[in-house]
Design a protein around this motif. Structure first.
Motif, mmCIF file in Angstrom:
data_model
loop_
_atom_site.group_PDB
_atom_site.id
_atom_site.type_symbol
_atom_site.label_atom_id
_atom_site.label_comp_id
_atom_site.label_asym_id
_atom_site.label_seq_id
_atom_site.Cartn_x
_atom_site.Cartn_y
_atom_site.Cartn_z
ATOM 1 N N SER A 107 -2.419 -3.372 -3.168
ATOM 2 C CA SER A 107 -2.156 -4.426 -4.147
ATOM 3 C C SER A 107 -0.704 -4.410 -4.601
ATOM 4 O O SER A 107 -0.102 -5.472 -4.802
ATOM 5 C CB SER A 107 -3.094 -4.285 -5.350
ATOM 6 O OG SER A 107 -2.861 -3.076 -6.024
ATOM 7 N N ILE A 110 1.409 -5.961 -1.734
ATOM 8 C CA ILE A 110 1.214 -7.408 -1.666
ATOM 9 C C ILE A 110 1.946 -8.085 -2.816
ATOM 10 O O ILE A 110 2.612 -9.104 -2.631
ATOM 11 C CB ILE A 110 -0.288 -7.761 -1.661
ATOM 12 C CG1 ILE A 110 -0.920 -7.348 -0.331
ATOM 13 C CG2 ILE A 110 -0.503 -9.257 -1.910
ATOM 14 C CD1 ILE A 110 -2.420 -7.501 -0.284
ATOM 15 N N THR A 116 3.547 -13.896 -3.405
ATOM 16 C CA THR A 116 2.158 -13.451 -3.540
ATOM 17 C C THR A 116 2.004 -12.670 -4.843
ATOM 18 O O THR A 116 2.940 -12.017 -5.299
ATOM 19 C CB THR A 116 1.722 -12.554 -2.373
ATOM 20 O OG1 THR A 116 2.612 -11.452 -2.277
ATOM 21 C CG2 THR A 116 1.698 -13.318 -1.068
ATOM 22 N N ILE A 130 -5.936 -13.140 -4.451
ATOM 23 C CA ILE A 130 -4.483 -13.198 -4.319
ATOM 24 C C ILE A 130 -4.009 -14.640 -4.485
ATOM 25 O O ILE A 130 -4.540 -15.557 -3.853
ATOM 26 C CB ILE A 130 -4.044 -12.678 -2.931
ATOM 27 C CG1 ILE A 130 -4.615 -11.299 -2.662
ATOM 28 C CG2 ILE A 130 -2.522 -12.669 -2.817
ATOM 29 C CD1 ILE A 130 -4.427 -10.827 -1.235
ATOM 30 N N THR A 145 -2.728 -10.476 7.091
ATOM 31 C CA THR A 145 -2.616 -9.352 6.154
ATOM 32 C C THR A 145 -3.475 -8.180 6.609
ATOM 33 O O THR A 145 -3.065 -7.029 6.525
ATOM 34 C CB THR A 145 -3.016 -9.792 4.733
ATOM 35 O OG1 THR A 145 -2.226 -10.926 4.354
ATOM 36 C CG2 THR A 145 -2.787 -8.675 3.732
#
Length: 158
Positions: A107, A110, A116, A130, A145
């Motif tokens: 997380s 990202i 994002t 997301i 991803t």
């Protein structure tokens, strides 16, 4: 594995001390030289895991830097041009990451990528929501991803 890593760092510092050159490139060369020496001297199966993890971690770092640069260029281009190319959306992302550390690192990586943002993680720790600025195809985003960042991260951690 940690013992081998610490030995590799020690060999890198010894190399820097012997050459008298305090540059990061010299330290990286010493690290690679120490890695090669430890690989040649490796006699037990217990320490072999280190020699597989270091290239995976390096691959993860290079992939993440590439993705971050690509996303920065995309966002900068969108900001500098008069027309907006954004197609914001929210993606339900099923995770393969299981432990708290894996989920936290995934997380964070990202969220550090421009465009994002992690909105929420489900109670059962299997799904991540997301927000994506440039979402043309949600399935493609999830597939890229999973095959890119998450696969490399889990290979480096497990």
């Amino acid at each position: 594995m940690i013992k081998t890593f610490l030995m590799n760092l020690l060999l890198s510092f010894i190399w820097v001390a012997l050459t008298g050159s305090m540059y990061y490139t010299n330290f990286l060369f010493g690290f690679m030289l120490g890695f090669a020496i430890l690989w040649i001297m490796n006699r037990t199966d217990e320490d072999r895991r280190y020699f597989y993890k270091v290239p995976q971690i390096i691959s993860l770092v290079f992939y993440f830097v590439y993705e971050m640069l690509r996303a920065n260029i995309q966002v900068a281009y969108d900001v500098m041009t008069p027309k907006y190319f954004m197609r914001p959306g929210i993606v339900k992302y099923p995770m393969n990451a299981k432990t708290e550390m894996e989920i936290n690192l995934l997380s964070t990586m990202i969220s550090l990528t421009p465009g994002t943002l992690i909105l929420d993680i489900s109670e059962d720790r299997k799904t991540m929501y997301i927000h994506v600025m440039y979402l043309n195809d949600p399935e493609k985003f999830v597939r890229d991803t999973k095959k890119g960042l998450e696969r490399r991260l889990l290979e480096a951690l497990r």
